[in-house]
Design a protein around this motif. Structure first.
Motif, PDB file in Angstrom:
ATOM      1  N   GLU A 178       1.239  -4.719  -2.704  1.00 37.18           N
ATOM      2  CA  GLU A 178       2.276  -5.595  -2.154  1.00 37.18           C
ATOM      3  C   GLU A 178       2.357  -6.898  -2.953  1.00 37.18           C
ATOM      4  O   GLU A 178       3.109  -7.794  -2.608  1.00 37.18           O
ATOM      5  CB  GLU A 178       1.963  -5.925  -0.689  1.00 37.18           C
ATOM      6  CG  GLU A 178       2.079  -4.713   0.216  1.00 37.18           C
ATOM      7  CD  GLU A 178       1.123  -4.773   1.398  1.00 37.18           C
ATOM      8  OE1 GLU A 178       0.246  -5.661   1.425  1.00 37.18           O
ATOM      9  OE2 GLU A 178       1.267  -3.917   2.285  1.00 37.18           O
ATOM     10  N   LEU A 231      -2.209   4.101   1.234  1.00 34.54           N
ATOM     11  CA  LEU A 231      -3.400   4.125   2.091  1.00 34.54           C
ATOM     12  C   LEU A 231      -3.032   3.509   3.438  1.00 34.54           C
ATOM     13  O   LEU A 231      -2.576   2.365   3.496  1.00 34.54           O
ATOM     14  CB  LEU A 231      -4.528   3.318   1.430  1.00 34.54           C
ATOM     15  CG  LEU A 231      -5.915   3.507   2.020  1.00 34.54           C
ATOM     16  CD1 LEU A 231      -6.491   4.864   1.637  1.00 34.54           C
ATOM     17  CD2 LEU A 231      -6.858   2.405   1.553  1.00 34.54           C
ATOM     18  N   HIS A 287       4.959   9.414   1.134  1.00 33.76           N
ATOM     19  CA  HIS A 287       5.197   8.228   1.973  1.00 33.76           C
ATOM     20  C   HIS A 287       6.024   8.631   3.189  1.00 33.76           C
ATOM     21  O   HIS A 287       7.082   9.243   3.041  1.00 33.76           O
ATOM     22  CB  HIS A 287       5.913   7.134   1.178  1.00 33.76           C
ATOM     23  CG  HIS A 287       5.689   5.776   1.759  1.00 33.76           C
ATOM     24  ND1 HIS A 287       5.996   5.468   3.070  1.00 33.76           N
ATOM     25  CD2 HIS A 287       5.167   4.645   1.218  1.00 33.76           C
ATOM     26  CE1 HIS A 287       5.676   4.210   3.307  1.00 33.76           C
ATOM     27  NE2 HIS A 287       5.158   3.688   2.202  1.00 33.76           N
ATOM     28  N   THR A 347      -1.623   4.019  -3.240  1.00 33.36           N
ATOM     29  CA  THR A 347      -1.395   2.571  -3.273  1.00 33.36           C
ATOM     30  C   THR A 347      -2.062   1.940  -2.052  1.00 33.36           C
ATOM     31  O   THR A 347      -2.273   2.610  -1.035  1.00 33.36           O
ATOM     32  CB  THR A 347       0.110   2.234  -3.241  1.00 33.36           C
ATOM     33  OG1 THR A 347       0.677   2.718  -2.017  1.00 33.36           O
ATOM     34  CG2 THR A 347       0.841   2.840  -4.408  1.00 33.36           C
ATOM     35  N   LEU A 402      -4.670   2.835   7.209  1.00 31.92           N
ATOM     36  CA  LEU A 402      -5.911   2.822   7.988  1.00 31.92           C
ATOM     37  C   LEU A 402      -7.025   3.562   7.251  1.00 31.92           C
ATOM     38  O   LEU A 402      -7.750   4.371   7.815  1.00 31.92           O
ATOM     39  CB  LEU A 402      -5.688   3.429   9.382  1.00 31.92           C
ATOM     40  CG  LEU A 402      -4.602   2.759  10.228  1.00 31.92           C
ATOM     41  CD1 LEU A 402      -4.567   3.368  11.627  1.00 31.92           C
ATOM     42  CD2 LEU A 402      -4.808   1.252  10.326  1.00 31.92           C
ATOM     43  N   GLY A 403      -7.102   3.279   5.958  1.00 32.99           N
ATOM     44  CA  GLY A 403      -8.206   3.807   5.156  1.00 32.99           C
ATOM     45  C   GLY A 403      -8.064   5.260   4.742  1.00 32.99           C
ATOM     46  O   GLY A 403      -9.003   5.836   4.188  1.00 32.99           O
TER      47      GLY A 403
HETATM   48  C1  LIG Z   1       0.128   1.486   8.993  1.00 26.04           C
HETATM   49  C2  LIG Z   1      -0.406   0.845   7.741  1.00 26.04           C
HETATM   50  C3  LIG Z   1      -1.759   0.883   7.489  1.00 26.04           C
HETATM   51  C4  LIG Z   1      -2.275   0.306   6.326  1.00 26.04           C
HETATM   52  N1  LIG Z   1      -3.613   0.400   6.089  1.00 26.04           N
HETATM   53  C5  LIG Z   1      -4.131  -0.116   4.945  1.00 26.04           C
HETATM   54  C6  LIG Z   1      -5.525  -0.001   4.667  1.00 26.04           C
HETATM   55  O1  LIG Z   1      -6.295   0.555   5.421  1.00 26.04           O
HETATM   56  N2  LIG Z   1      -5.994  -0.574   3.529  1.00 26.04           N
HETATM   57  C7  LIG Z   1      -5.159  -1.216   2.631  1.00 26.04           C
HETATM   58  O2  LIG Z   1      -5.638  -1.695   1.601  1.00 26.04           O
HETATM   59  N3  LIG Z   1      -3.824  -1.292   2.850  1.00 26.04           N
HETATM   60  C8  LIG Z   1      -3.289  -0.774   3.988  1.00 26.04           C
HETATM   61  N4  LIG Z   1      -1.938  -0.845   4.227  1.00 26.04           N
HETATM   62  C9  LIG Z   1      -1.060  -1.402   3.164  1.00 26.04           C
HETATM   63  C10 LIG Z   1      -0.366  -0.272   2.406  1.00 26.04           C
HETATM   64  O3  LIG Z   1      -1.292   0.592   1.785  1.00 26.04           O
HETATM   65  C11 LIG Z   1       0.629  -0.831   1.387  1.00 26.04           C
HETATM   66  O4  LIG Z   1       1.591  -1.536   2.116  1.00 26.04           O
HETATM   67  C12 LIG Z   1       1.297   0.225   0.593  1.00 26.04           C
HETATM   68  O5  LIG Z   1       0.370   0.886  -0.237  1.00 26.04           O
HETATM   69  C13 LIG Z   1       2.427  -0.371  -0.246  1.00 26.04           C
HETATM   70  O6  LIG Z   1       3.194   0.686  -0.791  1.00 26.04           O
HETATM   71  P1  LIG Z   1       4.665   1.045  -0.228  1.00 26.04           P
HETATM   72  O7  LIG Z   1       5.594  -0.074  -0.644  1.00 26.04           O
HETATM   73  O8  LIG Z   1       5.029   2.333  -0.933  1.00 26.04           O
HETATM   74  O9  LIG Z   1       4.580   1.177   1.258  1.00 26.04           O
HETATM   75  C14 LIG Z   1      -1.402  -0.318   5.397  1.00 26.04           C
HETATM   76  C15 LIG Z   1      -0.022  -0.383   5.679  1.00 26.04           C
HETATM   77  C16 LIG Z   1       0.465   0.186   6.832  1.00 26.04           C
HETATM   78  C17 LIG Z   1       1.967   0.114   7.103  1.00 26.04           C
END
Ligand SMILES: Cc1cc2nc3c(=O)[nH]c(=O)nc-3n(C[C@H](O)[C@H](O)[C@H](O)COP(=O)(O)O)c2cc1C
Length: 192
Positions: free
Chosen positions: A171, A84, A10, A129, A86-87
């Motif tokens: 989330e 994840l 992360h 995630t 942007l995919g």
């Molecule tokens: C810059 C950015 C891009 C993201 N792109 C995606 C995505 O493409 N698809 C998706 O399902 N979630 C996407 N998310 C959501 C994150 O995957 C999610 O917030 C994260 O897995 C939660 O874990 P964390 O608390 O460790 O950040 C994105 C979040 C951010 C900040």
């Protein structure tokens, strides 16, 4: 007893991130079962972006990258966790892998294909995630970015087999998070 290196991918060092909790749960489970654990927290490492093939082949990496290489070579099992974005994997984690997986460490460019993979004999778990539900990523998107771990990001170094954990709705509810923290901790105990 296994030697496990956990790569927490992360980019945000904020401890509130769910990935850090998952990395901690895996480590705690593994240590409970008397496995040896080392951790690499990519967010806290000081290294530049790789900019040329010449740099990749000819220069020494930054100290943080050199230390990470030692921990990866030491391991007989690797765990990589990331959100994840942007995919795909976050750019900082990709930049880390480009720096780490260099000729002489991950591959031997001087020999034929079969002998070229220098990190053989290490299985890995890749846990990702995401905000979307896991079945949506698995079936609609066909988990496309995960495939490149086995084929490219790790495959070219010999790290195999690669197991996956797809952690959707990251989330969302505390219940779902608790379920995954217990499961990941069990993976740690089993070193898988
Ligand atoms: C810059 C950015 C891009 C993201 N792109 C995606 C995505 O493409 N698809 C998706 O399902 N979630 C996407 N998310 C959501 C994150 O995957 C999610 O917030 C994260 O897995 C939660 O874990 P964390 O608390 O460790 O950040 C994105 C979040 C951010 C900040």
């Amino acid at each position: 007893m296994a030697r496990i290196t956990i790569i927490d991918g992360h980019p945000d060092p904020d401890r509130a991130r769910f990935i850090h909790a998952l990395a901690y749960a895996y480590a705690a489970g593994a240590e409970d079962a008397i496995h040896e654990v080392r951790r690499i927290d990519v967010a806290t490492l000081d290294f530049p972006i790789l900019r040329s093939a010449n740099e990749w082949r000819e220069t020494d990496p930054a100290k943080a990258i050199h230390d990470a290489q030692i921990d990866i070579r030491w391991a007989d099992h690797l765990v990589i966790l990331f959100p994840l974005w942007l995919g795909d994997l976050p750019a900082l984690l990709k930049a880390f892998l480009e720096q780490v997986m260099r000729p002489g460490f991950a591959i031997d460019e001087t020999v034929s294909d079969r002998n070229a993979k220098l990190l053989c004999g290490r299985p890995a778990r890749v846990a990702v995630t995401m905000g979307m539900p896991a079945p949506f990523y698995r079936f609609y998107y066909r988990a496309h970015s995960l495939k490149s771990w086995a084929r490219n990001l790790l495959g070219f170094t010999g790290i195999a087999p690669v197991r996956h954990s797809i952690i959707g709705d990251a989330e969302a509810s505390d219940g779902e998070r608790q379920h995954w923290l217990s499961l990941i901790s069990q993976f740690g105990r089993d070193a898988r």
